[in-house]
Design a protein around this motif. Sequence first.
Motif, short mmCIF file in Angstrom:
data_model
loop_
_atom_site.label_atom_id
_atom_site.label_comp_id
_atom_site.label_asym_id
_atom_site.label_seq_id
_atom_site.Cartn_x
_atom_site.Cartn_y
_atom_site.Cartn_z
N ASP A 92 0.83 -1.21 0.00
CA ASP A 92 0.00 0.00 0.00
C ASP A 92 0.87 1.25 0.00
OD1 ASP A 92 -2.26 -1.61 0.04
OD2 ASP A 92 -2.70 -1.26 2.17
N LYS A 93 1.91 1.27 0.81
CA LYS A 93 2.81 2.43 0.88
C LYS A 93 3.55 2.62 -0.44
CE LYS A 93 5.36 5.45 3.38
NZ LYS A 93 4.79 6.63 4.03
N ALA A 94 4.04 1.52 -1.02
CA ALA A 94 4.74 1.60 -2.31
C ALA A 94 3.81 2.16 -3.39
CB ALA A 94 5.27 0.23 -2.71
N ARG A 95 2.58 1.68 -3.41
CA ARG A 95 1.60 2.16 -4.39
C ARG A 95 1.35 3.66 -4.19
NH1 ARG A 95 -2.04 -1.13 -3.05
NH2 ARG A 95 -1.47 -2.84 -4.41
N ALA A 96 1.21 4.09 -2.94
CA ALA A 96 0.99 5.50 -2.63
C ALA A 96 2.18 6.36 -3.06
CB ALA A 96 0.72 5.67 -1.14
N LEU A 97 3.36 5.77 -3.08
CA LEU A 97 4.57 6.49 -3.51
C LEU A 97 4.78 6.41 -5.02
CD1 LEU A 97 6.92 5.40 -0.59
CD2 LEU A 97 6.02 7.71 -1.01
N GLY A 98 3.84 5.78 -5.74
CA GLY A 98 3.90 5.73 -7.19
C GLY A 98 4.50 4.47 -7.79
N ALA A 99 4.80 3.49 -6.97
CA ALA A 99 5.39 2.25 -7.50
C ALA A 99 4.32 1.41 -8.20
CB ALA A 99 6.02 1.43 -6.38
N ARG A 100 4.77 0.69 -9.21
CA ARG A 100 3.91 -0.25 -9.94
C ARG A 100 4.33 -1.69 -9.68
NH1 ARG A 100 5.75 3.50 -13.23
NH2 ARG A 100 7.04 2.03 -14.37
N ARG A 101 5.44 -1.85 -8.93
CA ARG A 101 6.00 -3.17 -8.69
C ARG A 101 6.82 -3.12 -7.41
NH1 ARG A 101 11.43 -4.75 -10.74
NH2 ARG A 101 11.56 -7.01 -10.84
N VAL A 102 6.75 -4.19 -6.62
CA VAL A 102 7.63 -4.34 -5.47
C VAL A 102 8.42 -5.63 -5.63
CG1 VAL A 102 6.36 -2.95 -3.78
CG2 VAL A 102 5.75 -5.35 -4.10
N VAL A 103 9.64 -5.62 -5.14
CA VAL A 103 10.49 -6.81 -5.17
C VAL A 103 11.00 -7.06 -3.77
CG1 VAL A 103 11.19 -6.40 -7.57
CG2 VAL A 103 12.61 -5.52 -5.72
N LEU A 104 11.45 -8.29 -3.54
CA LEU A 104 12.08 -8.64 -2.27
C LEU A 104 12.98 -9.84 -2.47
CD1 LEU A 104 10.40 -11.34 -1.21
CD2 LEU A 104 8.75 -9.64 -0.50
N GLY A 105 13.94 -9.99 -1.59
CA GLY A 105 14.80 -11.17 -1.58
C GLY A 105 14.30 -12.11 -0.50
N ALA A 106 13.66 -13.19 -0.89
CA ALA A 106 13.05 -14.12 0.06
C ALA A 106 14.01 -15.23 0.43
CB ALA A 106 11.78 -14.73 -0.54
N GLN A 107 14.07 -15.56 1.71
CA GLN A 107 14.75 -16.79 2.08
C GLN A 107 13.99 -17.92 1.40
OE1 GLN A 107 15.17 -17.22 6.34
NE2 GLN A 107 16.02 -15.17 6.57
N CYS A 108 14.70 -18.84 0.78
CA CYS A 108 14.04 -19.92 0.03
C CYS A 108 13.02 -20.67 0.87
CB CYS A 108 15.07 -20.85 -0.60
SG CYS A 108 15.96 -20.08 -1.97
N ARG A 109 13.32 -20.86 2.15
CA ARG A 109 12.38 -21.57 3.02
C ARG A 109 11.08 -20.81 3.25
NH1 ARG A 109 16.52 -20.95 7.85
NH2 ARG A 109 16.14 -18.79 8.37
N ALA A 110 11.05 -19.50 2.91
CA ALA A 110 9.85 -18.68 3.12
C ALA A 110 9.13 -18.34 1.81
CB ALA A 110 10.24 -17.39 3.85
N MET A 111 9.58 -18.92 0.71
CA MET A 111 8.98 -18.56 -0.58
C MET A 111 7.49 -18.86 -0.65
SD MET A 111 12.00 -19.42 -3.32
CE MET A 111 11.00 -18.99 -4.74
N ALA A 112 7.03 -19.94 -0.07
CA ALA A 112 5.60 -20.29 -0.12
C ALA A 112 4.76 -19.20 0.57
CB ALA A 112 5.35 -21.65 0.51
N PHE A 113 5.28 -18.66 1.67
CA PHE A 113 4.59 -17.56 2.35
C PHE A 113 4.42 -16.37 1.42
CE2 PHE A 113 5.49 -13.48 4.48
CZ PHE A 113 4.28 -13.29 5.12
N TYR A 114 5.50 -15.99 0.74
CA TYR A 114 5.43 -14.84 -0.16
C TYR A 114 4.53 -15.13 -1.36
CZ TYR A 114 9.03 -12.69 2.67
OH TYR A 114 9.72 -12.13 3.72
N GLU A 115 4.55 -16.34 -1.87
CA GLU A 115 3.67 -16.71 -2.97
C GLU A 115 2.20 -16.58 -2.55
OE1 GLU A 115 5.31 -20.55 -3.97
OE2 GLU A 115 6.54 -19.68 -5.58
N LYS A 116 1.86 -16.97 -1.33
CA LYS A 116 0.49 -16.82 -0.82
C LYS A 116 0.08 -15.36 -0.76
CE LYS A 116 0.50 -20.97 2.02
NZ LYS A 116 0.52 -21.51 3.38
N ASN A 117 1.06 -14.47 -0.70
CA ASN A 117 0.80 -13.03 -0.65
C ASN A 117 0.97 -12.36 -2.01
OD1 ASN A 117 0.31 -11.91 2.27
ND2 ASN A 117 1.71 -13.64 2.47
N GLY A 118 0.96 -13.16 -3.08
CA GLY A 118 0.95 -12.61 -4.43
C GLY A 118 2.29 -12.36 -5.09
N PHE A 119 3.37 -12.81 -4.48
CA PHE A 119 4.71 -12.62 -5.05
C PHE A 119 5.08 -13.82 -5.93
CE2 PHE A 119 4.61 -9.66 -1.63
CZ PHE A 119 5.46 -8.63 -2.00
#
Length: 140
Positions: A92-119
């Motif tokens: 939400d903050k990134a969108r408010a600042l004009g971003a169209r995309r967010v990226v992150l470096g996920a620990q491989c063991r946490a990738m499923a969590f991020y995928e559930k959140n749309g990454f």
Amino acid sequence: MECIWSGYGACPQEARAIRETVFVQEQGFCSEFDEMDAQSYHVLLCRDGRAIGTARLFAEPEPGSMHIGRVAVLREERGGGSGSAILTACCDKARALGARRVVLGAQCRAMAFYEKNGFQPFGGEYDDEGCPHHMMEKKL
């Protein structure tokens, strides 16, 4: 739960304490604090007035992209939607600042969590202090 944003470049002491607990003491990382802290917005997730999670958000060199980093939730607060609340606040903050995309470096063991959140993963796996990571992105 409530997300509270700090001013640009101001990493609250509560955020530092959570990151120290999660990344240094619990997971064994050594290089937790870096120059990007002064170039980031920092969010605290609070429950009943107590800080239980944090993350930072900074601009990527690519126009329209922002980077979410140092997503951390205290161990006893995990599993109840806290991490997802932090990611939602960051998007939400990134969108408010004009971003169209967010990226992150996920620990491989946490990738499923991020995928559930749309990454979605992109690029290859990389090493960060002996811990395998993978870049992920979400279109806003």
